[in-house]
Scaffold this motif. Structure first.
Motif, PDB file in Angstrom:
ATOM      1  N   ASP A   1     -16.820   7.942   5.749  1.00 16.69           N
ATOM      2  CA  ASP A   1     -16.647   6.630   6.368  1.00 16.69           C
ATOM      3  C   ASP A   1     -15.190   6.340   6.738  1.00 16.69           C
ATOM      4  OD1 ASP A   1     -19.396   5.995   6.081  1.00 16.69           O
ATOM      5  OD2 ASP A   1     -19.046   5.509   3.968  1.00 16.69           O
ATOM      6  N   LEU A   2     -14.325   7.336   6.614  1.00 22.34           N
ATOM      7  CA  LEU A   2     -12.903   7.133   6.843  1.00 22.34           C
ATOM      8  C   LEU A   2     -12.400   8.023   7.977  1.00 22.34           C
ATOM      9  CD1 LEU A   2     -11.836   7.151   3.073  1.00 22.34           C
ATOM     10  CD2 LEU A   2     -12.210   5.150   4.536  1.00 22.34           C
ATOM     11  N   ALA A   3     -11.367   7.548   8.659  1.00 25.57           N
ATOM     12  CA  ALA A   3     -10.830   8.262   9.828  1.00 25.57           C
ATOM     13  C   ALA A   3      -9.667   9.158   9.436  1.00 25.57           C
ATOM     14  CB  ALA A   3     -10.407   7.260  10.894  1.00 25.57           C
ATOM     15  N   LEU A   4      -9.900  10.025   8.445  1.00 25.98           N
ATOM     16  CA  LEU A   4      -8.879  10.956   7.996  1.00 25.98           C
ATOM     17  C   LEU A   4      -9.197  12.355   8.506  1.00 25.98           C
ATOM     18  CD1 LEU A   4      -8.555   9.731   4.298  1.00 25.98           C
ATOM     19  CD2 LEU A   4      -6.891   9.347   6.137  1.00 25.98           C
TER      20      LEU A   4
ATOM     21  N   ALA B   1      -3.263   4.684   6.969  1.00 26.76           N
ATOM     22  CA  ALA B   1      -2.795   4.557   5.587  1.00 26.76           C
ATOM     23  C   ALA B   1      -3.841   3.863   4.721  1.00 26.76           C
ATOM     24  CB  ALA B   1      -1.482   3.777   5.560  1.00 26.76           C
ATOM     25  N   LEU B   2      -4.499   2.836   5.254  1.00 23.17           N
ATOM     26  CA  LEU B   2      -5.523   2.139   4.476  1.00 23.17           C
ATOM     27  C   LEU B   2      -6.646   3.084   4.100  1.00 23.17           C
ATOM     28  CD1 LEU B   2      -6.834  -0.365   3.251  1.00 23.17           C
ATOM     29  CD2 LEU B   2      -7.738  -0.925   5.526  1.00 23.17           C
ATOM     30  N   ASP B   3      -7.073   3.914   5.034  1.00 19.37           N
ATOM     31  CA  ASP B   3      -8.156   4.846   4.751  1.00 19.37           C
ATOM     32  C   ASP B   3      -7.758   5.838   3.657  1.00 19.37           C
ATOM     33  OD1 ASP B   3      -9.267   3.504   6.867  1.00 19.37           O
ATOM     34  OD2 ASP B   3     -10.054   5.301   7.844  1.00 19.37           O
ATOM     35  N   PHE B   4      -6.515   6.316   3.709  1.00 19.48           N
ATOM     36  CA  PHE B   4      -6.060   7.249   2.680  1.00 19.48           C
ATOM     37  C   PHE B   4      -6.056   6.574   1.306  1.00 19.48           C
ATOM     38  CE2 PHE B   4      -2.654   9.327   0.222  1.00 19.48           C
ATOM     39  CZ  PHE B   4      -3.127  10.633   0.230  1.00 19.48           C
ATOM     40  N   CYS B   5      -5.618   5.328   1.258  1.00 20.72           N
ATOM     41  CA  CYS B   5      -5.604   4.603  -0.015  1.00 20.72           C
ATOM     42  C   CYS B   5      -7.015   4.356  -0.522  1.00 20.72           C
ATOM     43  CB  CYS B   5      -4.853   3.285   0.140  1.00 20.72           C
ATOM     44  SG  CYS B   5      -3.076   3.495   0.445  1.00 20.72           S
TER      45      CYS B   5
ATOM     46  N   LEU C   1       0.812  -1.222   0.000  1.00 20.26           N
ATOM     47  CA  LEU C   1       0.000   0.000   0.000  1.00 20.26           C
ATOM     48  C   LEU C   1       0.843   1.269   0.000  1.00 20.26           C
ATOM     49  CD1 LEU C   1      -3.026  -0.620   2.397  1.00 20.26           C
ATOM     50  CD2 LEU C   1      -3.016  -0.521  -0.094  1.00 20.26           C
ATOM     51  N   ARG C   2       2.114   1.155   0.368  1.00 21.77           N
ATOM     52  CA  ARG C   2       2.947   2.371   0.379  1.00 21.77           C
ATOM     53  C   ARG C   2       3.027   2.982  -1.010  1.00 21.77           C
ATOM     54  NH1 ARG C   2       6.393  -1.952   0.321  1.00 21.77           N
ATOM     55  NH2 ARG C   2       8.197  -1.895  -1.087  1.00 21.77           N
TER      56      ARG C   2
ATOM     57  N   PHE D   1       1.462  20.016   1.274  1.00 24.82           N
ATOM     58  CA  PHE D   1       0.845  19.625   2.534  1.00 24.82           C
ATOM     59  C   PHE D   1       1.767  18.625   3.239  1.00 24.82           C
ATOM     60  CE2 PHE D   1      -3.506  19.848   0.199  1.00 24.82           C
ATOM     61  CZ  PHE D   1      -3.464  21.230   0.230  1.00 24.82           C
ATOM     62  N   ARG D   2       1.578  18.469   4.508  1.00 22.01           N
ATOM     63  CA  ARG D   2       2.180  17.382   5.264  1.00 22.01           C
ATOM     64  C   ARG D   2       1.151  16.257   5.324  1.00 22.01           C
ATOM     65  NH1 ARG D   2       7.040  15.233   7.066  1.00 22.01           N
ATOM     66  NH2 ARG D   2       6.801  14.243   9.124  1.00 22.01           N
ATOM     67  N   VAL D   3       1.552  15.051   4.991  1.00 23.03           N
ATOM     68  CA  VAL D   3       0.674  13.891   5.070  1.00 23.03           C
ATOM     69  C   VAL D   3       1.341  12.867   5.982  1.00 23.03           C
ATOM     70  CG1 VAL D   3      -0.492  12.048   3.795  1.00 23.03           C
ATOM     71  CG2 VAL D   3      -0.237  14.322   2.753  1.00 23.03           C
ATOM     72  N   GLU D   4       0.633  12.458   7.023  1.00 21.78           N
ATOM     73  CA  GLU D   4       1.145  11.471   7.984  1.00 21.78           C
ATOM     74  C   GLU D   4       0.148  10.333   8.090  1.00 21.78           C
ATOM     75  OE1 GLU D   4       1.856  13.544  11.637  1.00 21.78           O
ATOM     76  OE2 GLU D   4       3.610  14.620  10.852  1.00 21.78           O
ATOM     77  N   LEU D   5       0.582   9.134   7.695  1.00 22.26           N
ATOM     78  CA  LEU D   5      -0.298   7.981   7.624  1.00 22.26           C
ATOM     79  C   LEU D   5       0.252   6.849   8.487  1.00 22.26           C
ATOM     80  CD1 LEU D   5      -0.803   7.998   3.745  1.00 22.26           C
ATOM     81  CD2 LEU D   5      -2.267   9.067   5.485  1.00 22.26           C
ATOM     82  N   THR D   6      -0.630   6.222   9.232  1.00 18.35           N
ATOM     83  CA  THR D   6      -0.242   5.132  10.125  1.00 18.35           C
ATOM     84  C   THR D   6      -0.678   3.800   9.533  1.00 18.35           C
ATOM     85  OG1 THR D   6      -0.562   6.604  12.027  1.00 18.35           O
ATOM     86  CG2 THR D   6      -0.392   4.240  12.470  1.00 18.35           C
ATOM     87  N   THR D   7       0.252   2.867   9.428  1.00 17.16           N
ATOM     88  CA  THR D   7      -0.055   1.549   8.872  1.00 17.16           C
ATOM     89  C   THR D   7      -0.678   0.664   9.951  1.00 17.16           C
ATOM     90  OG1 THR D   7       2.025   0.462   9.455  1.00 17.16           O
ATOM     91  CG2 THR D   7       2.005   1.813   7.451  1.00 17.16           C
ATOM     92  N   PRO D   8      -1.326  -0.441   9.544  1.00 12.55           N
ATOM     93  CA  PRO D   8      -1.873  -1.365  10.552  1.00 12.55           C
ATOM     94  C   PRO D   8      -0.816  -1.899  11.510  1.00 12.55           C
ATOM     95  CG  PRO D   8      -2.824  -1.836   8.401  1.00 12.55           C
ATOM     96  CD  PRO D   8      -1.735  -0.813   8.182  1.00 12.55           C
ATOM     97  N   ALA D   9       0.450  -1.937  11.057  1.00 13.91           N
ATOM     98  CA  ALA D   9       1.529  -2.422  11.921  1.00 13.91           C
ATOM     99  C   ALA D   9       2.085  -1.329  12.823  1.00 13.91           C
ATOM    100  CB  ALA D   9       2.659  -2.998  11.058  1.00 13.91           C
ATOM    101  N   GLY D  10       1.550  -0.098  12.716  1.00 13.21           N
ATOM    102  CA  GLY D  10       2.002   0.990  13.565  1.00 13.21           C
ATOM    103  C   GLY D  10       3.124   1.823  12.983  1.00 13.21           C
ATOM    104  N   GLU D  11       3.541   1.517  11.759  1.00 17.78           N
ATOM    105  CA  GLU D  11       4.584   2.309  11.093  1.00 17.78           C
ATOM    106  C   GLU D  11       3.983   3.630  10.625  1.00 17.78           C
ATOM    107  OE1 GLU D  11       7.644   1.840   7.265  1.00 17.78           O
ATOM    108  OE2 GLU D  11       6.214   0.246   7.770  1.00 17.78           O
ATOM    109  N   LEU D  12       4.798   4.681  10.579  1.00 16.09           N
ATOM    110  CA  LEU D  12       4.343   5.991  10.128  1.00 16.09           C
ATOM    111  C   LEU D  12       4.962   6.305   8.775  1.00 16.09           C
ATOM    112  CD1 LEU D  12       2.671   8.509  10.960  1.00 16.09           C
ATOM    113  CD2 LEU D  12       4.817   9.503  11.808  1.00 16.09           C
TER     114      LEU D  12
END
Length: 264
Positions: free
Chosen positions: A229-232, A214-218, A160-161, A187-198
């Motif tokens: 429906d997304l947590a962005l 990160a999934l929501d952004f994708c 997904l990266r 812009f600054r974009v900061e996305l958290t993966t399901p594994a907790g990586e930023l």
């Protein structure tokens, strides 16, 4: 100059994972409706095969690709659906063979591309790495439609990266296709993966930013889910507007998906 091999490898892996999902389906399952209006599961695979074929021409035969672009310009609202419809009429076994043969040919062509080469596309010209990234994005997104039709939940992967990075890089394109002048500043974009990586993009001190999973952004930039429906979270008016129009795919503005529970 970035080595395209890692993203080409990830494109192959994404395609093989989707292949496993559809390889043993019954004819009845190929006819299942998907979240894309009017598209069955067969249309989804046919679209991937059609776009892989377009990408192969872009990499190997620019004149033939430009002829495709002329057809697209002559029917901008229907050429994508027509390509999917043509392939969906094939028998499932033949459709699978067509998709597999086409993506293997594209894989070989991308790996053989000269360093620094750029290829025409329906949007700006692309490098081999960018072409592979775009194909991975579409394979993942249409794979989600297929999984939804089958009632299958696909586990997000580190691949997904590539989708997230493409979503960030297409910010200005998304504005342009909506007739909006892109913002002057990053812009600054900061996305958290399901594994907790930023995963981070853009200047750390940028006043406008987007944060969230990160999934929501994708899902947003491929228009597979509605923003509601997304947590962005967007900070700043321009960043907020971007989340309403974001799209990582070439072509005219997509209609996207409605909020869950809303009438289609």
């Amino acid at each position: 100059m970035a080595d395209p091999t890692p993203v080409i490898d990830d494109l192959r892996a994404e395609s093989e994972e989707l292949d496993l999902l559809v390889a043993e389906l019954s004819p009845e399952q190929w006819a299942l409706p998907t979240p894309a209006p009017g598209w069955t599961l067969a249309h989804q695979i046919a679209h991937l095969a059609w776009t892989d074929r377009s990408a192969l021409l872009a990499v190997t035969d620019a004149d033939a690709f430009h002829a495709l672009v002329e057809k697209a310009l002559a029917a901008p609202g229907s050429f994508v659906d027509e390509g999917a419809e043509e392939g969906a009429r094939l028998a499932p076994a033949e459709l699978l063979r067509t998709w597999r043969t086409g993506r293997e040919a594209l894989d070989r062509a991308l790996r053989a591309a000269p360093p620094g080469a750029r290829f025409p596309w329906y949007g700006p010209p692309m490098s081999a790495a960018s072409m592979a990234t775009a194909r991975l994005m579409e394979t993942w997104a249409h794979g989600l439609d297929i999984a939804d039709a089958l009632g299958v939940v696909r586990t997000p992967t580190g691949r997904l990266r590539h989708v997230a990075r493409l979503g960030v890089r297409t910010r200005d394109f998304a504005h342009t296709v909506h007739g909006i002048t892109p913002p002057d500043q990053e812009f600054r974009v900061e996305l958290t993966t399901p594994a907790g990586e930023l995963w981070t993009y853009g200047p750390e001190d940028a006043p406008q930013r987007v944060t969230g999973p990160a999934l929501d952004f994708c899902l947003l930039v491929t228009q597979r889910a509605h923003r509601a429906d997304l947590a962005l979270t967007a900070t700043g008016p321009d960043a907020d507007r971007w989340l309403d129009i974001a799209q990582a795919f070439a072509g005219p503005p997509g209609t996207g998906r409605g909020p869950k529970g809303a009438e289609r």
